[in-house]
Design a protein around this motif. Structure first.
Motif, mmCIF file in Angstrom:
data_model
loop_
_atom_site.group_PDB
_atom_site.id
_atom_site.type_symbol
_atom_site.label_atom_id
_atom_site.label_comp_id
_atom_site.label_asym_id
_atom_site.label_seq_id
_atom_site.Cartn_x
_atom_site.Cartn_y
_atom_site.Cartn_z
ATOM 1 N N GLY A 12 54.174 133.393 47.610
ATOM 2 C CA GLY A 12 52.841 133.826 47.173
ATOM 3 C C GLY A 12 52.767 134.168 45.699
ATOM 4 N N LEU A 13 53.632 135.057 45.226
ATOM 5 C CA LEU A 13 53.584 135.459 43.819
ATOM 6 C C LEU A 13 53.889 134.304 42.859
ATOM 7 C CD1 LEU A 13 55.184 139.037 43.936
ATOM 8 C CD2 LEU A 13 52.764 138.394 43.719
ATOM 9 N N PRO A 14 54.907 133.464 43.101
ATOM 10 C CA PRO A 14 55.128 132.325 42.203
ATOM 11 C C PRO A 14 53.950 131.356 42.159
ATOM 12 C CG PRO A 14 57.095 132.749 43.483
ATOM 13 C CD PRO A 14 56.016 133.614 44.064
ATOM 14 N N VAL A 15 53.306 131.116 43.324
ATOM 15 C CA VAL A 15 52.127 130.240 43.317
ATOM 16 C C VAL A 15 51.018 130.847 42.465
ATOM 17 C CG1 VAL A 15 50.282 129.314 44.744
ATOM 18 C CG2 VAL A 15 52.650 129.071 45.477
ATOM 19 N N ALA A 16 50.781 132.162 42.625
ATOM 20 C CA ALA A 16 49.744 132.826 41.827
ATOM 21 C C ALA A 16 50.073 132.758 40.329
ATOM 22 C CB ALA A 16 49.591 134.274 42.279
ATOM 23 N N LEU A 17 51.349 132.975 39.986
ATOM 24 C CA LEU A 17 51.751 132.882 38.583
ATOM 25 C C LEU A 17 51.563 131.460 38.050
ATOM 26 C CD1 LEU A 17 53.014 134.231 36.102
ATOM 27 C CD2 LEU A 17 55.273 133.621 37.025
ATOM 28 N N GLY A 18 51.891 130.478 38.882
ATOM 29 C CA GLY A 18 51.684 129.091 38.465
ATOM 30 C C GLY A 18 50.210 128.766 38.261
ATOM 31 N N LEU A 19 49.343 129.270 39.153
ATOM 32 C CA LEU A 19 47.906 129.056 38.988
ATOM 33 C C LEU A 19 47.402 129.663 37.684
ATOM 34 C CD1 LEU A 19 46.672 129.782 42.633
ATOM 35 C CD2 LEU A 19 46.625 127.574 41.459
ATOM 36 N N TRP A 20 47.848 130.872 37.371
ATOM 37 C CA TRP A 20 47.404 131.531 36.142
ATOM 38 C C TRP A 20 47.913 130.792 34.902
ATOM 39 C CZ3 TRP A 20 50.345 134.751 32.612
ATOM 40 C CH2 TRP A 20 49.544 135.408 31.670
ATOM 41 N N THR A 21 49.184 130.399 34.927
ATOM 42 C CA THR A 21 49.748 129.663 33.791
ATOM 43 C C THR A 21 49.070 128.312 33.614
ATOM 44 O OG1 THR A 21 51.886 130.732 34.219
ATOM 45 C CG2 THR A 21 51.887 128.804 32.793
ATOM 46 N N GLY A 22 48.834 127.618 34.734
ATOM 47 C CA GLY A 22 48.162 126.328 34.642
ATOM 48 C C GLY A 22 46.767 126.440 34.068
ATOM 49 N N GLU A 23 46.062 127.506 34.461
ATOM 50 C CA GLU A 23 44.713 127.716 33.924
ATOM 51 C C GLU A 23 44.761 127.963 32.422
ATOM 52 O OE1 GLU A 23 40.728 127.653 34.089
ATOM 53 O OE2 GLU A 23 42.084 127.298 35.777
ATOM 54 N N LEU A 24 45.737 128.759 31.976
ATOM 55 C CA LEU A 24 45.876 128.999 30.541
ATOM 56 C C LEU A 24 46.187 127.705 29.798
ATOM 57 C CD1 LEU A 24 47.891 132.353 30.346
ATOM 58 C CD2 LEU A 24 45.444 131.988 29.957
ATOM 59 N N LEU A 25 47.078 126.899 30.342
ATOM 60 C CA LEU A 25 47.434 125.640 29.681
ATOM 61 C C LEU A 25 46.250 124.684 29.632
ATOM 62 C CD1 LEU A 25 51.012 125.022 31.145
ATOM 63 C CD2 LEU A 25 50.397 125.775 28.845
ATOM 64 N N ARG A 26 45.489 124.611 30.739
ATOM 65 C CA ARG A 26 44.318 123.729 30.746
ATOM 66 C C ARG A 26 43.269 124.192 29.751
ATOM 67 N NH1 ARG A 26 45.715 122.971 36.218
ATOM 68 N NH2 ARG A 26 44.825 124.968 36.820
#
Length: 372
Positions: free
Chosen positions: A123-137
């Motif tokens: 759960g936490l790694p997926v949430a971190l990945g979503l946040w990082t991906g949003e920042l990169l996009r």
């Protein structure tokens, strides 16, 4: 990743693993290799993580794979499918834990521990990945928007500069050339001797041709994609087929010009022909400016892989020499001094070379080799 995986295998929660060391090293090396490859494709890491977690409760590969899944998978369907697959992996891990007892049963089959592991590993790694991906996009979109704005500003600046140049050329150059044409026409009508009439007609024709070419250039400057380009297409630029007419114009001004073609004439690219024509045109212009009545020889050589153009003029005859025709006035034709520079750039754009040199005895040579 290899070190963390080996640490988990060697003693998770203080309980050492019962796997042989070579097996532990193999699993750790595979996890490190999959993690290194995850920037290109994280699916091997996800498969290894699922197998290692379900069979051995080795969670580092699955945790890193969950981060990449949150950063790269489309939402919401991709994320939902990945989470569903992870729940299935956890279910398989619980069944395996029930069968093996001990620490594995405690971590995977106990409801509280299983939920804690799912939250921390998935759960936490997926949430971190979503946040990082949003920042990169967002950063990528901002960079692309800034790049588009910069391109638009540069294009706007080019358009304004083209319009300014077009206005200057129209107000100054076109006006002056129009006056030359008008005066040449008046002289042609009023002159009494035949030689003056022919000279005035020639000047008028050259001036009208210059105005037509200038109108094409102004049209391209003002509207490179519009009506001006269509008009320019109706009047194709000069090629080697128009070379004799250019030489006749120089002969009419009192210069002895000879042409000599070598090799087997063959079709070449239109850009090569236009460049060869401009080489001869610029060389003859320099003869008119600086050499007056000097005899000029034009040589066109069709090679196997190149077109060679050579314009060589003799030294100008001394002023007042007997049996010499009147010379064009020296110093009366101003020039910016950029003709040969621009010609060299035009030739080099096609991969060719331009050579200019003064000759023994006072003549001048302009020679170009253009790949064809």
């Amino acid at each position: 990743m290899s070190v963390l995986t080996l640490a988990v295998l060697d003693g998770q929660m203080g309980v050492p693993s019962d796997l042989p060391m070579p097996v532990q090293l193999t699993i750790a090396a595979a996890a490190g290799l999959a993690a290194w490859h995850a920037r290109r494709s994280w699916w091997p890491l996800a498969v290894l993580g699922a197998v290692a977690y379900a069979g051995l409760v080795v969670w580092p590969p699955l945790m890193l794979a969950s981060y990449y899944a949150g950063r790269t998978l489309p939402r919401p369907r991709g994320i939902a499918a990945y989470l569903a697959a992870c729940v299935a992996v956890c279910g398989i891990g619980a069944i395996v834990g029930e069968a093996r007892d001990g620490l594995q049963e405690l971590l995977t089959a106990s409801l509280g521990n299983a939920l804690f592991m799912m939250l921390g590993v998935i759960g936490l790694p997926v949430a971190l990945g979503l946040w990082t991906g949003e920042l990169l996009r967002a950063a990528k979109e901002r960079a692309e928007r800034l790049e588009r704005e910069q391109v638009m500003r540069a294009e706007q600046a080019r358009t304004q500069e083209r319009a300014r140049i077009a206005r200057e050329m129209h107000d100054v150059v076109a006006h002056r050339v129009s006056l030359v044409v008008l005066h040449a026409g008046a002289l042609e009508v009023r002159a009494s001797d035949e030689e003056t009439v022919r000279a005035a007609a020639l000047i008028g024709g050259i001036g009208r041709e210059a105005l037509a070419n200038l109108r094409d250039v102004l049209g391209v400057l003002r509207s490179p994609e519009g009506h001006a380009r269509q008009e320019a297409a109706l009047r194709p630029p000069p090629t080697l087929g128009d070379l004799d007419r250019l030489l006749d114009q120089s002969r009419a001004l009192g210069i002895t010009v000879t042409r000599h073609d070598e090799g087997e004439p063959r079709p070449v690219e239109p850009t090569v022909e236009r460049t060869a024509y401009r080489v001869v045109q610029e060389a003859l212009t320099n003869v008119h400016k600086h050499a007056g009545d000097a005899g000029t020889r034009v040589r066109i050589h069709y090679g196997t892989d190149a077109l060679e153009v050579e314009v060589r003029n003799d030294a100008p005859a001394p002023s007042g020499a007997a049996d010499t025709p009147p010379r064009a006035p020296r110093g009366g034709v101003p020039g910016a001094g950029w003709g040969l520079v621009g010609l060299r750039e035009r030739v080099e754009l096609l991969g060719g070379t331009l050579r200019t040199s003064a000759q023994d005895g006072g003549g001048f040579l302009v020679s170009a080799r253009i790949p064809a």
